[in-house]
Design a protein around this motif. Structure first.
Motif, PDB file in Angstrom:
ATOM      1  N   GLY A 159     -10.171  -2.077 -11.150  1.00 38.50           N
ATOM      2  CA  GLY A 159     -10.460  -3.443 -10.744  1.00 38.50           C
ATOM      3  C   GLY A 159      -9.282  -4.152 -10.104  1.00 38.50           C
ATOM      4  N   GLU A 160      -8.074  -3.656 -10.364  1.00 28.46           N
ATOM      5  CA  GLU A 160      -6.869  -4.239  -9.782  1.00 28.46           C
ATOM      6  C   GLU A 160      -6.186  -3.281  -8.808  1.00 28.46           C
ATOM      7  OE1 GLU A 160      -5.632  -7.275  -9.991  1.00 28.46           O
ATOM      8  OE2 GLU A 160      -7.373  -7.900 -11.181  1.00 28.46           O
ATOM      9  N   THR A 161      -6.211  -1.996  -9.152  1.00 21.11           N
ATOM     10  CA  THR A 161      -5.565  -0.977  -8.312  1.00 21.11           C
ATOM     11  C   THR A 161      -6.556   0.143  -8.023  1.00 21.11           C
ATOM     12  OG1 THR A 161      -3.392  -1.443  -9.269  1.00 21.11           O
ATOM     13  CG2 THR A 161      -3.653   0.650  -8.096  1.00 21.11           C
ATOM     14  N   TYR A 162      -6.642   0.490  -6.771  1.00 20.86           N
ATOM     15  CA  TYR A 162      -7.487   1.607  -6.336  1.00 20.86           C
ATOM     16  C   TYR A 162      -6.567   2.745  -5.927  1.00 20.86           C
ATOM     17  CZ  TYR A 162     -11.442   3.979  -4.084  1.00 20.86           C
ATOM     18  OH  TYR A 162     -12.417   4.873  -3.733  1.00 20.86           O
ATOM     19  N   LYS A 163      -6.771   3.917  -6.515  1.00 21.73           N
ATOM     20  CA  LYS A 163      -5.859   5.038  -6.267  1.00 21.73           C
ATOM     21  C   LYS A 163      -6.645   6.306  -5.968  1.00 21.73           C
ATOM     22  CE  LYS A 163      -1.793   7.395  -8.196  1.00 21.73           C
ATOM     23  NZ  LYS A 163      -0.840   7.455  -9.337  1.00 21.73           N
ATOM     24  N   THR A 164      -6.187   7.013  -4.951  1.00 22.54           N
ATOM     25  CA  THR A 164      -6.803   8.270  -4.545  1.00 22.54           C
ATOM     26  C   THR A 164      -5.741   9.363  -4.507  1.00 22.54           C
ATOM     27  OG1 THR A 164      -8.426   7.116  -3.168  1.00 22.54           O
ATOM     28  CG2 THR A 164      -8.111   9.467  -2.750  1.00 22.54           C
ATOM     29  N   ILE A 165      -6.052  10.498  -5.104  1.00 22.13           N
ATOM     30  CA  ILE A 165      -5.166  11.664  -5.035  1.00 22.13           C
ATOM     31  C   ILE A 165      -5.988  12.841  -4.507  1.00 22.13           C
ATOM     32  CG2 ILE A 165      -3.651  13.247  -6.283  1.00 22.13           C
ATOM     33  CD1 ILE A 165      -3.204  11.088  -8.357  1.00 22.13           C
ATOM     34  N   LEU A 166      -5.626  13.300  -3.323  1.00 18.08           N
ATOM     35  CA  LEU A 166      -6.306  14.440  -2.703  1.00 18.08           C
ATOM     36  C   LEU A 166      -5.348  15.622  -2.647  1.00 18.08           C
ATOM     37  CD1 LEU A 166      -8.598  15.804  -1.071  1.00 18.08           C
ATOM     38  CD2 LEU A 166      -7.568  14.810   0.990  1.00 18.08           C
ATOM     39  N   THR A 167      -5.773  16.735  -3.212  1.00 20.09           N
ATOM     40  CA  THR A 167      -4.980  17.964  -3.178  1.00 20.09           C
ATOM     41  C   THR A 167      -5.766  19.030  -2.431  1.00 20.09           C
ATOM     42  OG1 THR A 167      -3.964  17.418  -5.312  1.00 20.09           O
ATOM     43  CG2 THR A 167      -3.754  19.688  -4.545  1.00 20.09           C
ATOM     44  N   ILE A 168      -5.145  19.630  -1.423  1.00 19.05           N
ATOM     45  CA  ILE A 168      -5.791  20.655  -0.600  1.00 19.05           C
ATOM     46  C   ILE A 168      -4.931  21.888  -0.546  1.00 19.05           C
ATOM     47  CG2 ILE A 168      -6.662  21.256   1.690  1.00 19.05           C
ATOM     48  CD1 ILE A 168      -7.150  18.322   2.237  1.00 19.05           C
ATOM     49  N   THR A 169      -5.530  23.035  -0.791  1.00 19.52           N
ATOM     50  CA  THR A 169      -4.858  24.301  -0.536  1.00 19.52           C
ATOM     51  C   THR A 169      -5.154  24.677   0.911  1.00 19.52           C
ATOM     52  OG1 THR A 169      -5.106  25.015  -2.830  1.00 19.52           O
ATOM     53  CG2 THR A 169      -4.623  26.715  -1.201  1.00 19.52           C
ATOM     54  N   LEU A 170      -4.139  24.570   1.749  1.00 19.69           N
ATOM     55  CA  LEU A 170      -4.342  24.771   3.180  1.00 19.69           C
ATOM     56  C   LEU A 170      -4.706  26.211   3.485  1.00 19.69           C
ATOM     57  CD1 LEU A 170      -1.367  22.666   4.587  1.00 19.69           C
ATOM     58  CD2 LEU A 170      -3.724  21.959   4.214  1.00 19.69           C
ATOM     59  N   LYS A 171      -5.582  26.389   4.465  1.00 23.03           N
ATOM     60  CA  LYS A 171      -6.011  27.728   4.860  1.00 23.03           C
ATOM     61  C   LYS A 171      -4.937  28.390   5.720  1.00 23.03           C
ATOM     62  CE  LYS A 171     -10.928  26.510   5.000  1.00 23.03           C
ATOM     63  NZ  LYS A 171     -12.133  26.458   5.847  1.00 23.03           N
ATOM     64  N   THR A 172      -4.903  29.699   5.631  1.00 20.03           N
ATOM     65  CA  THR A 172      -4.031  30.482   6.518  1.00 20.03           C
ATOM     66  C   THR A 172      -4.823  30.801   7.781  1.00 20.03           C
ATOM     67  OG1 THR A 172      -2.861  31.448   4.656  1.00 20.03           O
ATOM     68  CG2 THR A 172      -2.676  32.568   6.777  1.00 20.03           C
ATOM     69  N   ILE A 173      -4.373  30.285   8.907  1.00 23.34           N
ATOM     70  CA  ILE A 173      -5.082  30.441  10.162  1.00 23.34           C
ATOM     71  C   ILE A 173      -4.518  31.631  10.919  1.00 23.34           C
ATOM     72  CG2 ILE A 173      -5.780  29.340  12.303  1.00 23.34           C
ATOM     73  CD1 ILE A 173      -6.889  28.027   9.781  1.00 23.34           C
ATOM     74  N   THR A 214      -1.412  10.964  -1.766  1.00 12.70           N
ATOM     75  CA  THR A 214      -1.617   9.923  -2.772  1.00 12.70           C
ATOM     76  C   THR A 214      -1.632   8.575  -2.071  1.00 12.70           C
ATOM     77  OG1 THR A 214      -0.422  11.242  -4.425  1.00 12.70           O
ATOM     78  CG2 THR A 214      -0.770   8.915  -4.913  1.00 12.70           C
ATOM     79  N   VAL A 215      -2.726   7.836  -2.251  1.00 12.34           N
ATOM     80  CA  VAL A 215      -2.874   6.510  -1.646  1.00 12.34           C
ATOM     81  C   VAL A 215      -3.278   5.537  -2.745  1.00 12.34           C
ATOM     82  CG1 VAL A 215      -4.041   5.118   0.094  1.00 12.34           C
ATOM     83  CG2 VAL A 215      -3.632   7.550   0.529  1.00 12.34           C
ATOM     84  N   SER A 216      -2.527   4.452  -2.873  1.00  9.05           N
ATOM     85  CA  SER A 216      -2.879   3.423  -3.855  1.00  9.05           C
ATOM     86  C   SER A 216      -2.684   2.049  -3.242  1.00  9.05           C
ATOM     87  CB  SER A 216      -2.023   3.561  -5.124  1.00  9.05           C
ATOM     88  OG  SER A 216      -0.663   3.328  -4.848  1.00  9.05           O
ATOM     89  N   ASN A 217      -3.530   1.110  -3.641  1.00 11.87           N
ATOM     90  CA  ASN A 217      -3.456  -0.247  -3.103  1.00 11.87           C
ATOM     91  C   ASN A 217      -3.997  -1.244  -4.115  1.00 11.87           C
ATOM     92  OD1 ASN A 217      -6.127   1.116  -1.887  1.00 11.87           O
ATOM     93  ND2 ASN A 217      -6.536  -1.054  -2.267  1.00 11.87           N
ATOM     94  N   LYS A 218      -3.505  -2.453  -4.013  1.00 11.27           N
ATOM     95  CA  LYS A 218      -4.063  -3.539  -4.807  1.00 11.27           C
ATOM     96  C   LYS A 218      -5.420  -3.900  -4.221  1.00 11.27           C
ATOM     97  CE  LYS A 218      -3.226  -8.302  -6.282  1.00 11.27           C
ATOM     98  NZ  LYS A 218      -2.312  -9.476  -6.217  1.00 11.27           N
ATOM     99  N   VAL A 260       0.869  -1.182   0.000  1.00 11.47           N
ATOM    100  CA  VAL A 260       0.000   0.000   0.000  1.00 11.47           C
ATOM    101  C   VAL A 260       0.908   1.234   0.000  1.00 11.47           C
ATOM    102  CG1 VAL A 260      -1.738   1.303   1.268  1.00 11.47           C
ATOM    103  CG2 VAL A 260      -1.827  -1.206   1.236  1.00 11.47           C
ATOM    104  N   LYS A 261       0.691   2.106  -0.957  1.00 12.30           N
ATOM    105  CA  LYS A 261       1.544   3.294  -1.084  1.00 12.30           C
ATOM    106  C   LYS A 261       0.820   4.510  -0.529  1.00 12.30           C
ATOM    107  CE  LYS A 261       4.142   1.649  -5.111  1.00 12.30           C
ATOM    108  NZ  LYS A 261       4.563   1.938  -6.505  1.00 12.30           N
TER     109      LYS A 261
END
Length: 339
Positions: free
Chosen positions: A323-337, A282-286, A268-269
């Motif tokens: 069907g073999e690899t599930y991959k998620t890419i989340l990009t967030i512009t962080l807020k200035t607190i 970035t999260v990917s897994n078989k 799992v990456k």
């Protein structure tokens, strides 16, 4: 205002406008009936373009130049469609157009561009009214969700504190007996402590969120021992950055729950990169095709909703599954607190 209701509101607004310009044309005796209908058709095309394309996409402070260009295009749509109907179709069907032979394009444009201002204005009023109504409903929904979240938070305060204190006590008992058991308990205690330390605005140090993820992964490592393979990488300086608490863990939880964990060649990456204010997970897994973990989770539907509420227009979530690899890419512009 839901998307399913948008066509209804659009047709209602257009119908009212149609009655207005049709009645106005007849009362003022503005030419024969065919030319009234050519005006209606051109107005319909321009009204639709403004209502569905121009105002929703470009009526924003940072897109004013695009809005100006869009208004010019809208005006050109009106003039061009009216010219096509009156000076081409009507000439072919009726034997004459609305203007005398020899009328130049420049004169036609100068004589018609101002007529396009009416559907531009009316479509703006209709869209602004519906947009205001939509935002009011969203505001009310956010208020209700906030109240529900606050009530839920208050209800869950006693148990987490009790569990946190109990885990610390169990750690003191387990330490002389088993280092592995004590280590697992202290990591679980750290997870619980992080969940209790939510700030007033829901934002916590990004480094604490990273530490939480590491503790979570290490707990899984204790559970599966040598049958657990994860490629966890960090890149960037996380100090001084803030993020909504527990916004990243659902994607890792999902990978562990539905992925294959025991193949060293297909680990799992999990890669987290921070560049300036832009965080990328970035999260990917078989994909595991056998028995699935029956335990509950936060769920992607809920996390998508959280992202929409906390980072509207400041995030992008891409999910792929072949069907073999599930991959998620989340990009967030962080807020200035601001402290």
């Amino acid at each position: 205002m839901t998307k399913s209701k948008l066509p209804f509101y659009y047709l209602l607004c257009w119908g009212l406008y149609l009655l207005y310009i049709y009645a106005d044309s007849l009362i003022a005796r503005r030419g024969p009936i065919p030319y009234v209908w050519s005006n209606l058709t051109a107005s319909f095309i321009e009204f639709t373009f403004c209502f569905f394309v121009l105002y929703p996409r470009f009526l924003k402070t940072d897109k004013i130049p695009f809005l100006v260009v869009g208004l010019i295009i809208a005006d050109a749509l009106f003039v061009g469609s009216r010219a096509f109907i009156e000076e081409f179709l009507y000439v072919a069907w009726l034997g004459h157009g609305n203007y005398n032979n020899g009328t130049t394009a420049l004169y036609y444009i100068s004589d018609n561009w101002w007529r396009a201002l009416q559907p531009i204005l009316f479509s703006f009023l209709a869209w602004a009214l519906l947009d205001t109504f939509k935002k009011d409903k969203e505001t009310e929904q956010l208020k209700r969700e906030k109240i529900q979240a606050e009530l839920l938070f208050l209800k869950t305060q006693i148990n987490p504190h009790f569990l946190y204190n109990t885990l610390n006590y169990m750690y003191s008992l387990a330490y002389p007996v088993s280092d592995q058991l004590a280590n697992g308990l202290i990591k679980l205690s750290h997870l619980m402590r992080y969940m209790l330390n939510e700030s007033a605005n829901g934002m916590l140090d990004l480094q604490k969120e990273i530490d939480y993820l590491q503790n979570y992964i290490e707990l899984y490592q204790l559970r599966f021992e040598d049958e657990f393979f994860v490629d966890f990488k960090l890149s960037g300086d996380f100090a001084g950055k803030k993020i909504a608490s527990l916004i990243l863990i659902p994607f890792i939880e999902n990978a562990f729950k539905h992925g294959v964990l025991n193949e060293p060649r297909r680990p799992v990456k999990i890669h987290i990169q921070l560049t300036a204010q832009c965080l990328t997970l970035t999260v990917s897994n078989k994909v595991a095709h056998g028995q699935k973990d029956a335990s509950g989770g936060i769920g992607l539907v809920n996390i998508k909703r959280r992202l929409q509420l906390i980072y509207p227009g400041k995030h992008e979530l891409l999910i792929s599954d072949n069907g073999e690899t599930y991959k998620t890419i989340l990009t967030i512009t962080l807020k200035t607190i601001v402290a």
